[in-house]
Every structure is written in C-alpha cells, then in structure tokens.
Design an enzyme around this catalytic site. Structure first.
Site: not given
Ligand code: UD1
Length: 421
Positions: A22-23, A118, A123, A308, A400
C-alpha cells in the site's frame, strides 16, 4: 459500519499470498504527475486508500484505469488541468500530500490542502515543505492550503532531514527528478518503499543514486518518460500474517515473502520462539513451543523494527511468558490498541511512549473497537487466539490497508466473518 467476528479456533495451516505494498503504491501513483507519458503499475493492492489516491489524481485531470480486478493501474497525466488538491479528498488520507512535489516540479505551481491531524499523533508536514524550499520553492500557508510556486522551475539543493521521514523523502525525491542541477538528500529514509519509488523513477529516466542509503543524490533531467513497474511486496501485510501462526500454532507459508523486507522483525520473532524459514515461494512460519517468550521492542526507521508492526507484536506479547517492554519512537499516541487488548484480558501499562506488557496465559474474546489501521488487525489476530468470540467494530480502518483479510485467514482455517451493517 461493518464489523468482524472472530472465534478462537486452534492452529492455522495453509498459504497466504502477500499483496503489493500500500505505502509503495501510494507514492508510485503520484509519480505519474511527473510525466506526460503513461505509467503502468502492476501488483497493485486492492484497498480503499488506493481508491482515494485514484480520486485525487482524477480530480487533477489524470486518467487512472483499474485493470485485472485492480491489480494493474494504468495512469496517464497527459492532460492535467488542475494543480489544486482539495481538502475534501486530502483530509481522508495523509499520503495525499505526495502530489505536492510532483505537481510543483512539472508545472511550477501547486496548491495542496494541509492534511488534518491523525489518530496516531500530530503528524506535521513541515519537513516536506522545508525540503521543497531547499530546491527553491516559494511557499505560503493560506486558508488551510499550501500554495507552492517555483516560477523559474525547481533548482537542485542540499537538504538534511532533521529526523527521518518516509513521506518527506518521497516528496523531495520526486520533485528533485525534474529540478535543474543536483539535489542531495541527507538523512533520507531507507525504507523499501523509497527504493521501489527510486527504481520506478529510474525506469522513467530519472538520474538517482544512493537509494536505500541515507544519502540520495539526484541529477535533475528535463523530462521523464513512461514506464511499467511492479509494486514491491507489502512488508507490513507480510509481517502481520507472519504473526498469525505465532498466535495460534500451526504453520503458514507467506507467498512472495522476503527476509530482507522484515529483517529486524524476524530477529524479534526468533527471540520470541517463532521459526521463520525461506522457501522457494516465500517464507514459512511456525511457533516452536506452546507459548511465545517475552521480548523487548523499540520501533525505528528502516532497517529497524517498523512502527506499523508494533500493535500486532504487542497483541502477540500479551500471552507471552514473561514481561515485554515496547517503546514507540516514531509516533506519539500509538498505543490506542492497548485499552482494547486490556478489554480482552491483557495486562498492559502505558507510560508515555513505553508500554509494559505482562504476559497472561489466555486472552478472552470481547467486543472491541478498531482505532486505526494497524490497531484493527492486531485485534483480529488477538481474537484468533482468544477464548470465545471477538467482535471488532469500525473495520473501515482495516479496509484501508488489508485486502480480503477474512478470505486470506479463512483459507488457513480461521473462523472469521464480516458482519455488514
Ligand atoms: C509513512 C507510512 C506509515 C508509517 C510511517 C513510518 C505511508 C503512506 N505511510 O508515513 O504507514 O507508519 O511512514 O514508517 O507511507 N514528521 C514530521 N514532519 C514531517 C513529516 C514527518 O515531524 O513533515 C514526523 C512524524 O510526525 C513522525 C516521523 O516524522 O513522528 C516519521 O513520520 P514519516 O516517516 O513522515 O511518516 P509518513 O510518511 O507520514
């Protein structure tokens, strides 16, 4: 809002295919803005964040076609007619800020909404802006938007990041490809997603050296061409599913898994009593004993232990033999899964950026709430090993970043289902 029902159901056995990252995809997609020729991304993950980036690029005039069930994205930025990224899209996803560097580099101006706060900390985006300023960008913050311009085009410069930032490195790297002269980025992020972006940009004709190290040197070129590029394997999805048999026992093979993507994580798994072996198709994972052992974890930029994977690791350590200390060094306020795990019977104390987890023998199923993407999957993993039923609500966070999570775990024998609502 959908929720997910998980029942503790013994060992998991089988194979799980790992998707593209995803990133990585979220930074490869805006790279299309750098060129008027087409960019094709293969091995793309099918996630709601990718749809959000698609909508953002389309709002600028890019064409984005999703082919082969979403695994191939065909992008063209031939006819960009708008250089303004609206708050309505940007607020949904922080990675939207990644259109700023490419728009500014190709068109000499861009207006991008500041992403909102967030759930996992403040952030800010100051480093993205400062790196662009080092390339001659003029910036003004007005009405919640960054107004950026570089009338004569961006110029190469040297910028040393005061702290390592993945997104700021990506924005600066993309912008520098079209800047006049040489740009040197020091203390740059070294994540595999940065290396993947650099490889794609090199295929487009960019002159980049040092990707994967903390100094990246970019020699600007006049224009970039099109390219076809496969998205690198998602190391966070990989690490997450590597933990599944660590929770439940059994043996799971992760197709496409690579040790070099999860080195520091594998060291901790080994210390906790989890066996990881390389196979022809990926990685195979099994727990050595009945119970994992406590380990201490500190999150760091790559190649350190990834933030993560912190929530998922904490969930595992809740039932470890002994006491583990987890230190979160990347984001403040990233322990929101702890109170939910405590509802399942975990014994966790949080003080600032440190969580102390005293292992208990079993967790018990409970209704819990997902608070962010990685927290939500940590609760699902905990539910797989808990006694009884766990219902995880607010799973839109999960969608997501994890494609077909129920399907992938069910294929290994998990009792898991989505309750639509
Ligand atoms: C990316 C990942 C995210 C991951 C994070 C750290 C994407 C889409 N997201 O997020 O999943 O958790 O890397 O590995 O790739 N910071 C500043 N100023 C800035 C930018 C960042 O102070 O301008 C701070 C952040 O608040 C944080 C630290 O720097 O404390 C690292 O953040 P960063 O690496 O930028 O994370 P993201 O790129 O947002």
């Amino acid at each position: 809002m959908d929720s997910i029902l998980v029942k503790g159901n013994g060992p998991l056995n089988g194979t799980i295919p790992i998707a593209g990252a995803k990133n990585a995809c979220l930074t490869l997609m805006p790279a299309t803005l750098l060129s008027e020729e087409p960019l094709t991304l293969t091995n793309a993950p099918r996630l709601s964040d990718i749809k959000t980036m698609t909508a953002l690029l389309q709002s600028l005039g890019a064409e984005v076609s999703s082919l082969q069930g979403g695994q191939v994205l065909a992008l063209s930025s031939h006819d960009i007619y708008n250089q303004k990224a609206d708050y309505d899209i940007v607020r949904k996803m922080r990675a939207s800020i990644l259109v700023l560097g490419p728009l500014l580099a190709r068109f000499g101006h861009a207006v991008v909404s500041l992403p909102g706060g967030c759930a996992i900390g403040a952030r800010p985006v100051d480093l993205h802006l400062r790196a662009l300023e080092a390339m001659g960008a003029e910036l003004e913050l007005k009405d919640g938007y960054v107004h950026a311009s570089a009338p004569g085009g961006l110029k190469g410069g040297t910028f040393e990041f005061p702290i390592v930032s993945v997104g700021a490195t990506e924005n600066a790297l993309m912008a520098a490809t079209l800047a006049k002269g040489t740009t040197v980025l020091k203390n740059a992020a070294r994540e595999p997603e940065i290396v993947d972006l650099a490889h794609c940009l090199q295929k487009m004709g960019a002159q980049i050296e040092g990707e994967g190290t903390s100094t990246i040197t970019i020699q600007g070129v006049d224009r970039l061409s099109g390219a076809t590029h496969p998205v690198v394997t998602d190391r966070i999805e990989l690490g997450t599913y590597m933990l599944a048999p660590a929770f439940t026992g059994g043996e799971v093979e992760l197709l496409g898994g690579r040790i070099d993507l999860v080195g520091a994580f594998c060291e901790k798994l080994d210390a906790a009593g989890i066996e990881v072996t390389e196979t022809k198709k990926g990685l195979k994972v099994a727990r050595r004993g009945d119970r994992v052992k406590a380990v201490d974890v500190v999150t760091e930029p790559f190649p350190g232990f990834p933030t993560d994977l912190q929530a998922q690791m904490m969930a595992l350590l809740c039932t470890a033999e002994g006491t583990s200390v987890l230190e979160e060094k990347i984001f403040e306020n990233r322990f929101m899964h702890a109170p939910e795990l405590i509802r399942m019977g975990a014994n966790i104390e949080v003080h600032g950026g440190t969580a102390t987890v005293h292992g208990v023998e079993h967790l018990r199923g409970a209704p819990v709430m997902a608070t962010d993407l990685r927290a939500s999957v940590s609760l699902i993993l905990a539910g797989l090993a808990a006694e009884g039923e766990t219902i995880v609500s607010r799973v839109y966070h999960l969608d997501r970043g994890y494609e077909r999570v129920e399907e992938k775990l069910r294929a290994c024998g998990a009792q898991i289902e989505r309750i639509e609502g």
